[in-house]
Every structure is written in C-alpha cells, then in structure tokens.
Design a protein around this motif. Sequence first.
Motif, PDB file in Angstrom:
ATOM      1  N   VAL A  28      47.607  31.738  33.718  1.00 46.98           N
ATOM      2  CA  VAL A  28      46.947  30.874  34.698  1.00 46.98           C
ATOM      3  C   VAL A  28      45.691  31.550  35.238  1.00 46.98           C
ATOM      4  N   GLN A  29      44.775  30.715  35.702  1.00 43.92           N
ATOM      5  CA  GLN A  29      43.533  31.219  36.272  1.00 43.92           C
ATOM      6  C   GLN A  29      43.746  31.450  37.765  1.00 43.92           C
ATOM      7  N   VAL A  30      43.385  32.656  38.229  1.00 40.80           N
ATOM      8  CA  VAL A  30      43.537  33.034  39.628  1.00 40.80           C
ATOM      9  C   VAL A  30      42.284  33.781  40.087  1.00 40.80           C
ATOM     10  N   ALA A  31      42.104  33.859  41.405  1.00 39.93           N
ATOM     11  CA  ALA A  31      41.002  34.630  41.984  1.00 39.93           C
ATOM     12  C   ALA A  31      41.583  35.595  43.006  1.00 39.93           C
ATOM     13  N   ARG A  32      41.123  36.853  42.954  1.00 41.34           N
ATOM     14  CA  ARG A  32      41.584  37.855  43.907  1.00 41.34           C
ATOM     15  C   ARG A  32      40.993  37.569  45.273  1.00 41.34           C
ATOM     16  N   ILE A  33      41.811  37.708  46.311  1.00 42.69           N
ATOM     17  CA  ILE A  33      41.395  37.485  47.692  1.00 42.69           C
ATOM     18  C   ILE A  33      41.074  38.840  48.322  1.00 42.69           C
ATOM     19  N   ASP A  34      39.875  38.947  48.914  1.00 43.68           N
ATOM     20  CA  ASP A  34      39.447  40.166  49.592  1.00 43.68           C
ATOM     21  C   ASP A  34      38.850  39.760  50.936  1.00 43.68           C
ATOM     22  N   HIS A  35      39.606  39.923  52.010  1.00 47.46           N
ATOM     23  CA  HIS A  35      39.183  39.470  53.325  1.00 47.46           C
ATOM     24  C   HIS A  35      38.038  40.293  53.910  1.00 47.46           C
ATOM     25  N   ASP A  36      37.651  41.379  53.263  1.00 39.40           N
ATOM     26  CA  ASP A  36      36.525  42.180  53.739  1.00 39.40           C
ATOM     27  C   ASP A  36      35.183  41.581  53.325  1.00 39.40           C
ATOM     28  N   LEU A  37      35.193  40.614  52.432  1.00 37.10           N
ATOM     29  CA  LEU A  37      33.965  39.986  51.954  1.00 37.10           C
ATOM     30  C   LEU A  37      33.638  38.749  52.783  1.00 37.10           C
ATOM     31  N   LEU A  38      32.352  38.370  52.806  1.00 39.65           N
ATOM     32  CA  LEU A  38      31.933  37.158  53.499  1.00 39.65           C
ATOM     33  C   LEU A  38      32.583  35.936  52.849  1.00 39.65           C
ATOM     34  N   TYR A  39      32.545  35.869  51.532  1.00 42.83           N
ATOM     35  CA  TYR A  39      33.260  34.837  50.772  1.00 42.83           C
ATOM     36  C   TYR A  39      34.404  35.565  50.083  1.00 42.83           C
ATOM     37  N   PRO A  40      35.647  35.362  50.530  1.00 48.58           N
ATOM     38  CA  PRO A  40      36.746  36.262  50.153  1.00 48.58           C
ATOM     39  C   PRO A  40      37.322  36.122  48.745  1.00 48.58           C
ATOM     40  N   LEU A  41      36.779  35.251  47.900  1.00 46.54           N
ATOM     41  CA  LEU A  41      37.342  35.101  46.559  1.00 46.54           C
ATOM     42  C   LEU A  41      36.447  35.750  45.516  1.00 46.54           C
ATOM     43  N   HIS A  42      37.052  36.555  44.665  1.00 47.34           N
ATOM     44  CA  HIS A  42      36.340  37.172  43.548  1.00 47.34           C
ATOM     45  C   HIS A  42      36.240  36.172  42.403  1.00 47.34           C
ATOM     46  N   ALA A  43      35.573  36.549  41.350  1.00 49.63           N
ATOM     47  CA  ALA A  43      35.457  35.692  40.162  1.00 49.63           C
ATOM     48  C   ALA A  43      36.845  35.450  39.573  1.00 49.63           C
ATOM     49  N   PRO A  44      37.089  34.248  39.044  1.00 51.48           N
ATOM     50  CA  PRO A  44      38.404  33.933  38.468  1.00 51.48           C
ATOM     51  C   PRO A  44      38.732  34.802  37.256  1.00 51.48           C
ATOM     52  N   ILE A  45      40.015  35.143  37.138  1.00 52.82           N
ATOM     53  CA  ILE A  45      40.516  35.879  35.983  1.00 52.82           C
ATOM     54  C   ILE A  45      41.797  35.197  35.514  1.00 52.82           C
ATOM     55  N   LEU A  46      42.301  35.611  34.367  1.00 56.55           N
ATOM     56  CA  LEU A  46      43.551  35.078  33.845  1.00 56.55           C
ATOM     57  C   LEU A  46      44.657  36.108  33.997  1.00 56.55           C
TER      58      LEU A  46
END
Length: 65
Positions: A28-46
């Motif tokens: 499945v395609q998911v995006a890592r969540i990083d609350h330290d970023l302004l936009y908290p989602l990284h690029a999607p990965i599988l």
Amino acid sequence: MTHQVHQGQRYQCGQNEYLAYENGAQVVQVARIDHDLLYPLHAPILLHASQLTPLPVRRFHGEVR
C-alpha cells in the motif's frame, strides 16, 4: 494472518508514523508523518501491509479499527 490497511488511518512502522493513502492487504501507498515540518507528510512510499501496526484513532474513542 491477513493485515488490512484502511485509507486515512494512521499506522506505525518501526519508530515512524504513517498515513495510509489507500486500502489494501498487500503493498500500500503511505506517507511518513513528521510533526516537526510545516507540512507534516513526506513523499509517498510503498510498504507491505504486514509491516504496519494500526494506531488508536480519536474518532473511534481511542480504539483501534
């Protein structure tokens, strides 16, 4: 055992949290969540569904789906 991933649900893999972009029981395609970023989602990965552990969701009163 079949692991089902649900779109919009948060999951954990290792030390990271992920947001599922699609439903599935295999890869499945998911995006890592990083609350330290302004936009908290990284690029999607599988990731394989068996690597993901569901996290409690507030809308289910802290329950796991």
